[in-house]
Design a protein around this motif. Structure first.
Motif, PDB file in Angstrom:
ATOM      1  N   GLN A  66      65.646  -9.641  -1.353  1.00 34.07           N
ATOM      2  CA  GLN A  66      65.314 -10.968  -1.854  1.00 34.07           C
ATOM      3  C   GLN A  66      65.182 -10.937  -3.380  1.00 34.07           C
ATOM      4  O   GLN A  66      64.917  -9.883  -3.968  1.00 34.07           O
ATOM      5  CB  GLN A  66      63.990 -11.454  -1.247  1.00 34.07           C
ATOM      6  N   VAL A  67      65.320 -12.092  -4.006  1.00 34.78           N
ATOM      7  CA  VAL A  67      65.194 -12.187  -5.462  1.00 34.78           C
ATOM      8  C   VAL A  67      63.723 -12.092  -5.860  1.00 34.78           C
ATOM      9  O   VAL A  67      62.879 -12.852  -5.358  1.00 34.78           O
ATOM     10  CB  VAL A  67      65.796 -13.505  -5.980  1.00 34.78           C
ATOM     11  N   PHE A  91      64.045 -21.046  -8.780  1.00 34.07           N
ATOM     12  CA  PHE A  91      65.396 -21.116  -8.234  1.00 34.07           C
ATOM     13  C   PHE A  91      65.295 -21.719  -6.843  1.00 34.07           C
ATOM     14  O   PHE A  91      64.234 -21.718  -6.215  1.00 34.07           O
ATOM     15  CB  PHE A  91      66.065 -19.731  -8.196  1.00 34.07           C
ATOM     16  N   ASP A  92      66.390 -22.263  -6.371  1.00 33.86           N
ATOM     17  CA  ASP A  92      66.389 -22.957  -5.086  1.00 33.86           C
ATOM     18  C   ASP A  92      66.254 -21.969  -3.930  1.00 33.86           C
ATOM     19  O   ASP A  92      66.894 -20.906  -3.919  1.00 33.86           O
ATOM     20  CB  ASP A  92      67.683 -23.772  -4.912  1.00 33.86           C
ATOM     21  N   ARG A  93      65.425 -22.350  -2.960  1.00 31.94           N
ATOM     22  CA  ARG A  93      65.276 -21.577  -1.728  1.00 31.94           C
ATOM     23  C   ARG A  93      65.452 -22.547  -0.563  1.00 31.94           C
ATOM     24  O   ARG A  93      64.769 -23.572  -0.490  1.00 31.94           O
ATOM     25  CB  ARG A  93      63.892 -20.903  -1.669  1.00 31.94           C
ATOM     26  N   TYR A 317      54.156 -17.766  -2.436  1.00 31.10           N
ATOM     27  CA  TYR A 317      55.092 -18.580  -3.203  1.00 31.10           C
ATOM     28  C   TYR A 317      56.345 -17.771  -3.525  1.00 31.10           C
ATOM     29  O   TYR A 317      56.272 -16.690  -4.101  1.00 31.10           O
ATOM     30  CB  TYR A 317      54.425 -19.040  -4.497  1.00 31.10           C
ATOM     31  N   GLY A 318      57.486 -18.290  -3.130  1.00 30.33           N
ATOM     32  CA  GLY A 318      58.737 -17.567  -3.306  1.00 30.33           C
ATOM     33  C   GLY A 318      59.175 -16.851  -2.049  1.00 30.33           C
ATOM     34  O   GLY A 318      60.321 -16.409  -1.943  1.00 30.33           O
ATOM     35  N   ALA A 319      58.247 -16.726  -1.087  1.00 27.82           N
ATOM     36  CA  ALA A 319      58.576 -16.120   0.200  1.00 27.82           C
ATOM     37  C   ALA A 319      58.375 -17.110   1.345  1.00 27.82           C
ATOM     38  O   ALA A 319      58.554 -16.759   2.503  1.00 27.82           O
ATOM     39  CB  ALA A 319      57.702 -14.886   0.441  1.00 27.82           C
ATOM     40  N   VAL A 337      55.668 -26.269   3.353  1.00 31.50           N
ATOM     41  CA  VAL A 337      56.354 -26.669   2.120  1.00 31.50           C
ATOM     42  C   VAL A 337      55.539 -27.706   1.359  1.00 31.50           C
ATOM     43  O   VAL A 337      55.447 -27.670   0.125  1.00 31.50           O
ATOM     44  CB  VAL A 337      57.762 -27.212   2.439  1.00 31.50           C
ATOM     45  N   ASP A 338      54.894 -28.625   2.077  1.00 24.93           N
ATOM     46  CA  ASP A 338      54.056 -29.632   1.426  1.00 24.93           C
ATOM     47  C   ASP A 338      52.922 -28.979   0.644  1.00 24.93           C
ATOM     48  O   ASP A 338      52.562 -29.427  -0.453  1.00 24.93           O
ATOM     49  CB  ASP A 338      53.466 -30.592   2.463  1.00 24.93           C
ATOM     50  N   ARG A 339      52.338 -27.916   1.192  1.00 28.83           N
ATOM     51  CA  ARG A 339      51.250 -27.239   0.484  1.00 28.83           C
ATOM     52  C   ARG A 339      51.781 -26.517  -0.758  1.00 28.83           C
ATOM     53  O   ARG A 339      51.117 -26.477  -1.795  1.00 28.83           O
ATOM     54  CB  ARG A 339      50.531 -26.249   1.411  1.00 28.83           C
TER      55      ARG A 339
END
Length: 514
Positions: A66-67, A91-93, A317-319, A337-339
């Protein structure tokens, strides 16, 4: 003399990774990588990263497949990869809700694990048997601690061997803010309600000052406590001062002791457990050893019908896309995602950045960006489906894997999870966090062997055995699971023996201080 093998000094976690994780301090020199050779240009400390390939400026850097960040400048193969040459950016996930969700392979009911817990009259099960002194406001904190200390030093507890102690639950909130229409006030009340009705609590004394916003009577009327739980409430001002309050508090605690001592441990199924999971003082090994091993233990508990819960929204965040792909429904995935979106706006309003985390200690241990830390932290979630997403300190009522929206600060996160009903916690650390969380026991999992050997009085389990090649992640997970059952049955943890846990009751402070 032949060059040493690269695999002897580091781990490549995924075939797509552009970095190697140092198993030991890597000295500059040439290393064999199969038929090829790699020259380490820099010293790379244990747990840090070594570039396996040339990376152009702006190129993504991958770990776990993963990035984890982007090259701040051109990085040559063999260079140390860390904060000096890595940058963080958005970046987009993609969120493919539920794409990786699978049916859970439950253990047949007759074969499920058990432990010896305290079955309460309403059916809840505790792993400890405390009397609690809960405060409404900072102004009553000292009196609450004095009450607890006086009882514990009087020798009276010797007559009640089934009571684990008196637990003062003090905090710095309860006044200086609005008590109506206030999200922060409701968060405080949720945390207080969760602890007051916690299954590890056999009796409750609520102590207030008398003039605070968070009034004793309003709080106790709102607690919605289990039937049969003895509850006493009082204020310092009504009783005529601190000395009289302490004397009266001691009397009321002593009145509850025989009731609490009457509870006995009985054999109960592991499905009654809610395990809280925390990582703090993380290092480069956290996502390789202790966190995935804890995830394997969580999988075992869930297969036995129990629940495992974790939080720290800023530290997944990011995962988060790895969790939403395992959501049992689009609604659960969207809730997470809302959180995440709420946190993006929250830190922006504060003029901060989610990448202010990792902490200095995390960076010393080899973690470079929040993305890298999050990917390792998310490993605590194991491999089962994400079954629910709940707000801070809300009850954890779903069996399976549950995510709670909490800050990343360890005591605030732990307070939310325990308020939600977790009866014990597993806490992974690579730097050596000192922590407890009464009334729930905290099991400390060291990510590396040097830490375990350096702090043997604080660490319960050495997950560094995974990095040492002595245990697989699955074997380590089984060891953690069995240790959880023993602690749930009464075995003391290191943090309990040291007396940790009273200062770590820290409800999330969301209110504006007036």
């Amino acid at each position: 003399m032949a060059s040493p093998e690269l695999g002897q000094v580091g781990f490549r976690l995924h075939e797509d990774d552009s970095v190697l994780i140092a198993r030991t301090d890597i000295a500059p020199g040439t290393y064999r990588d199969g038929a090829a050779e790699l020259t380490a240009a820099d010293p790379v400390p244990t747990g840090h990263k070594l570039a396996l390939t040339d990376l152009a400026a702006g190129a993504p850097i991958r770990k776990y497949g993963q990035v984890i960040g982007f090259a701040a400048r051109a990085i040559r193969a063999g260079e140390h990869v860390h904060t000096h040459n890595v940058t963080y950016r958005e970046f987009d996930r993609s969120h493919d809700f539920g794409a990786a969700a699978r049916p859970t392979d439950y253990v047949p009911a007759a074969q499920r694990a058990t432990f010896r817990g305290f079955r309460r009259p309403d059916g809840r099960v505790g792993t400890r048997n405390y009397l609690a002194v809960l405060t409404t406001v900072n102004c009553s904190a000292t009196a609450a601690k004095m009450i607890a200390r006086r009882v514990e030093t009087s020798g009276v507890l010797d007559d009640y061997p089934h009571v684990d102690g008196i637990c003062p639950l003090t905090h710095t909130l309860g006044c200086g803010h609005s008590g109506t229409g206030n999200e922060g006030f409701e968060v405080l009340r949720r945390a207080l309600r969760g602890y007051a009705g916690h299954p590890n609590i056999a009796g409750l004394l609520v102590v207030g000052l008398g003039c605070e916003v968070n009034q004793v009577r309003a709080l106790t009327d709102d607690l919605r406590l289990p039937p049969g739980l003895p509850v006493h409430a009082m204020t310092i001002q009504e009783l005529g001062g601190t000395k009289k309050t302490v004397a009266e508090g001691v009397r009321r605690i002593e009145e509850m002791l025989p009731v609490a001592d009457a509870h006995r441990r009985t054999e109960v199924p592991a499905s009654e457990l809610v395990l809280a999971m925390e990582c703090g003082g993380s290092d480069g090994y956290s996502g390789i050893t202790a966190n995935p091993a804890l995830g394997a233990a969580a999988d075992l508990l869930i297969r036995n019908g129990g629940a495992a819960a974790f939080g720290e929204t800023t530290e997944i965040y990011g995962a988060e896309h790895l969790l939403t792909s395992r959501a049992v429904s689009p609604e659960v995935g969207r809730a997470l995602v809302d959180r995440i979106r709420w946190w993006e706006q929250h830190v922006q309003r504060d003029g901060s950045s989610i990448n202010n985390n990792p902490s200095p200690g995390n960076k010393d241990g080899g973690l470079t960006t929040i993305l890298e830390k999050s990917l390792g932290a998310a490993a605590k979630g194991g491999t089962t489906n994400l079954c629910d997403v709940v707000g801070y300190a809300e009850p954890i009522s779903t069996r399976g894997l549950v995510f709670m929206d909490t800050p990343g600060y360890d005591p605030v996160n732990a307070t939310g999870l325990i308020a939600g009903g977790a009866q014990l916690m597993c806490f992974t650390t690579g730097r050596g966090s000192a922590f407890g969380c009464k009334p729930a026991p905290s099991i400390k999992l060291a990510t590396n062997t040097p830490l375990y050997e350096r702090m043997p009085d604080d660490m319960d389990i050495n997950c560094g055995a995974v990095a040492d090649g002595a245990r697989s992640v699955e074997e380590m997970g089984r060891e953690i699971f069995e240790h959880v059952l023993r602690v749930a049955s009464g075995e003391q943890t290191c943090s309990e023996e040291l007396g940790y846990g009273e200062e770590e009751f820290v409800p999330w402070h969301l209110s504006t201080v007036l």
